[in-house]
Design a protein around this motif. Sequence first.
Motif, short mmCIF file in Angstrom:
data_model
loop_
_atom_site.label_atom_id
_atom_site.label_comp_id
_atom_site.label_asym_id
_atom_site.label_seq_id
_atom_site.Cartn_x
_atom_site.Cartn_y
_atom_site.Cartn_z
N ARG A 40 -28.91 -4.80 34.03
CA ARG A 40 -28.41 -6.57 33.40
C ARG A 40 -27.90 -6.49 32.41
O ARG A 40 -27.34 -7.78 31.83
CB ARG A 40 -29.99 -6.38 33.17
CG ARG A 40 -31.11 -6.93 34.01
CD ARG A 40 -32.85 -7.14 33.67
NE ARG A 40 -33.58 -6.96 34.44
CZ ARG A 40 -35.29 -7.72 34.78
NH1 ARG A 40 -35.18 -8.76 33.47
NH2 ARG A 40 -36.16 -7.57 35.90
N GLU A 41 -27.25 -5.66 31.19
CA GLU A 41 -26.55 -5.30 30.23
C GLU A 41 -25.54 -6.05 30.59
O GLU A 41 -24.85 -6.98 29.80
CB GLU A 41 -26.58 -4.52 28.95
CG GLU A 41 -28.51 -4.37 28.70
CD GLU A 41 -29.38 -3.24 29.34
OE1 GLU A 41 -30.43 -2.88 29.56
OE2 GLU A 41 -29.19 -3.18 31.08
N GLN A 87 -23.79 -8.92 30.09
CA GLN A 87 -21.39 -9.23 29.44
C GLN A 87 -20.79 -9.44 29.88
O GLN A 87 -20.04 -9.92 29.59
CB GLN A 87 -21.05 -6.72 29.26
CG GLN A 87 -20.18 -6.37 28.77
CD GLN A 87 -19.24 -5.56 28.59
OE1 GLN A 87 -21.08 -4.54 28.70
NE2 GLN A 87 -18.43 -5.15 29.17
N GLN A 104 -33.17 -14.37 30.43
CA GLN A 104 -31.79 -13.68 30.18
C GLN A 104 -31.05 -14.72 30.75
O GLN A 104 -30.37 -14.50 29.55
CB GLN A 104 -31.76 -12.55 30.50
CG GLN A 104 -32.82 -10.91 30.08
CD GLN A 104 -32.35 -10.23 30.40
OE1 GLN A 104 -33.19 -9.61 31.52
NE2 GLN A 104 -32.08 -8.73 29.57
#
Length: 835
Positions: A34-35, A39, A79
Motif C-alpha cells: 500500500r505504501e 508513493q 488512503q
Amino acid sequence: MVITKKSSPESAIRLSDPFLEREKSQYNNPLPSREFVLQILAQQGVPMQFGELAAVLEITDEEQPLFERRLRAMERAGQVLINRKGEVCVADKLDLLPCRVSGHKDGFGFAVPDGVTGEDIYLPEREMRKAMHGDHVMVRLAGTDRRGRREGRIVEVLERAQSKLVARAYFDHGVGVAKAEDRRIGQELLLEPEGHGGAGHGQVVMLEIVSYPDEHRPAIAKVIEVLGNYADPGMEIEVALRKHDLPHVFSDAALAQAAATPAKVRKKDLDKSRVDLRSLPLVTIDGETARDFDDAVFAERQGKGFRLVVAIADVSHYVQPGDALDGDAVARGTSVYFPRRVIPMLPEALSNGICSLNANVDRLCMVADMQISAKGKIKGYRFYPAVMNSKARLTYTQVWDWLQQGSDSPLLPQLQTLHQLFQVLLAARTRRGAIEFESVETQMVFNEHGKIDKIVPVTRNDAHRLIEECMLAANVCAADILLKNRHKCLFRIHEGPTPEKLLNLRNYLRLLGLALGGEDKPTPKDYAELAEKVALRPDAPVVQTMMLRSMQQAVYAPDNVGHFGLAYDAYTHFTSPIRRYPDLLVHRAIKAVLAGGKYKPGKWLALGEHCSMTERRADDASREVQAWLKTYYMQDKVGEVFSGKISAVTGFGVFVLLDDLYVEGLLHISELGKDYFHFKKEQQAIVGEKSGLQYRLGDAVQVRVVRANLETVQVEFALATRSVPAAGEEKAPAKRKSSRSRSKAKPLAVVAAVEDVSQLTEEMTPTEPQSPAPARRQPARNRRTKPVITPEAVVADVASPAETPEPVSTSAIESTLEPVAVERAKRPPRRRRTP
C-alpha cells in the motif's frame, strides 16, 4: 481500456518496493505494498486510471483482480479515492479526511478522523442524511459553525456499517416506516411495500437495508423478522442482543461439537503430564445463583508461610484452536450477563457441564500452585495440568457464616487457613499501594412476570474478597511465567491518568483543600493514600468518584505496561476461561511454555482489540437492559417522593440516585427553580445566578417522580419542594446556599459530569465522539424534544466531542480495579431460553 503486461513480479520497479520483504512474508505472490502504491501515485503527481497505475507497477493479467481488490481496500481505509471517472487519487492530496461517523439522537453527528487525536468534525443534519452512524466516509472541511466547531461535508461513503437494524415499525394508510432502536441512527427508514413481513403497528422488528440514504431520499428496508410487541417479557434483551450485534445463536457445527464432547473425564484424558489432585480438598466458592464454576481453591500452612493452590477449568483441553467451538467463542469474546438470562461464551454442555468444576465429579484443570510468605510475597510458583474432584460447592454467604459462627464441617480448618492467607495478602496489597474504592453493588429481584419487584444492595463480605485475592495471585503468576519465557499473550493493562484527566482532578481537589501526591506522575500509592485520607469525610464518595474518573479503562493488549489500579508490574487474566476468551488464550500460551513450544493464534494486537471491544459491547448491552427494566419499575411510582443524592452534574440538569431504590433519573435544569442556572465544571455544581443556590455532586435532595418514559428509557424527577424564590418573592441572601446534606453520604454507584447533552455519549472507540444510550423510539410526530440521557451509557475513559470529563459507572469501576469476587457474585443463573 485496461493496459497490463505479462511480466515477472520480480521486475525492477517491483523490487524497489521498500516493503517487499514484509509482503513476501505474508503472501506467496506479493503485490505492491500500500505504501508503495501511494508513493507511485505521489510521484506521478496526477490522478491515474486503474490501467495506467497497473501498467506502471507492471501488474500481470493474473494479478489484476487481486490488485483491484487491494485498491478497493485502500479506498475503504481512506488512503485513496476512486473518483467518478474511475481515477485513483491520493486522499491526502484532495484535502479529504477519512472519518468514522458518530450519529446523535437529535439528527446531527460528528466525523471522527482515523488515527488522529484532537477535535472531531461537526456534521449538520443535512450532511447526516447521506450517511448512518458507524459509516466510514471521506469528509472535506467546510469552515466552522456558529459555536466555533470545525464543520465538514461528506464527500463519499467508503464503507457502510449497517446492513441490518432492530427497529419499531409504524404504518399509516398502508405506508410503512421504521425508527431504529439505536438512537444514533436518526433517519426514518421507508419499508418496501412488499417488505412489511407481517409486522403490526408499533411492533419491534429486524430490518435488512435494501438501499442506503442520500441527501435526497431516505433508506429503504424490509422486515426480515418480527420480534414481537414492545413490552413483551424479555423483549428488552432481544432488542439489546440485536442492537449491539451480540452473537447469541451457536453455529450448528459448534453445537454438534459440544454434543460430541464427552460428559465425563476419560482415562485417555489423563496423560503422564497431568497431576492427580483428586485427593486434595479443593472447593469452589461462588454466589448462590452461579451455575458455572471456573475456579477452586485450597490453602495450607507451610512453615511460616502458605501454599495456595488455584485450580482453573481446563477449557483449552476441549476447545482447540480453529475448531467450531473456538470460532464461536472468539466471536463472542465473553459471556454476557443480563438479569435473568445469560448468553454464554460456550454451550451449556461445556460451560455448565464438562468444563465446570462441579462438586464430587472428576474434572480436568490447569493449576497455579504458589508458595506465599508470611508477608504476602509470592516466593515461588509452578503451573501444571491436573485432574481434580471438588469436595464442595460453597457460597460466599455460607463460608462467611462458618468463619464467623463456626461449623462442624471438616472443611472449616482449610477455610480458616484461606482466611488467614487472605489477611496476609490484603496487608501486602495495602503496602503495595493498590487502589480500592468502596461502591454499592445492587441486585434486581424479579416477580413472576419477569419485571423488577425490588432492587437490593449486595453485601460484600470477606469470603468475596478472599476469592478475589486468590484469583489476583494466580493472574499475576500467569503473567510472570509468560514474561519470563518471552511468550506473547494478552495482558490486562491499565495505564495511569492522562495529563488532561490529572489536571481536572487536581483542580477539583484544590477547591476542597486536598492534594494528590506524585506531581506529574502519581503512583497507585498516591491514589490509595488520598482515598484513605478522605474515607471518613462526608464527601468521600464524591472525591472517590472524581479519582476514578481521572483513570483510564483497563483493556487487553500484547504490550505489557502494568496495571495501575492494582499496582502490578504485569497482570493478565487466567482464572475465567469458561466465560472470557483472553483467559483461554493465556491457558494455551502457558501450555505451550510448559511443552517448550510457542502458541501463535494470529495477530495478538488485533485479538486484544477484539476482546476489549466484546467486553465493552457486553457491558453496554447489559447496562441498557438494566436501564429499561428500572424505567419500567418506576412507572407505578409516578407522583411519589423519594430522597436521593446528586450522582451527576451536567449543563442541562443533574442526575439523582434514589437512596433506597437505587434508580437514577434526571432532574432537568428547568425543574431547579425560577433562576438562571450555570454549570460550573470545576466545582461540579450548577449555580443559580440570582439566588446563589448550588446543586453539587453528592448533595442530598428530595424529588418527586414525574415521568418514567419507556420510549426514551428515562426517569424524570422534579424537586419535591421549591428551593428558589418564585417571582415577586424576597431574594435569597447573597451568601450561597447548598442543598447538601451534612450527613455521611452513601457511596454513589454511578456518577457523571458533562457540559452539554450532546457530550454524554455511548462508547464506540477510545477516540470516537459518542452518542446517548440507545433507547426505545416513538414516531417522529410523537417524539419529545427535551434532551434526555442516562450517564450509565458511558464508559469511563472515552473522550467526548468537546473533551467532556468522563462519567464512571459500576462496570467501569470493575474493569479498572478488577473486583473478581463481586463480578462472580453477580452472575445470574443460566436459562436455556428467554423467560
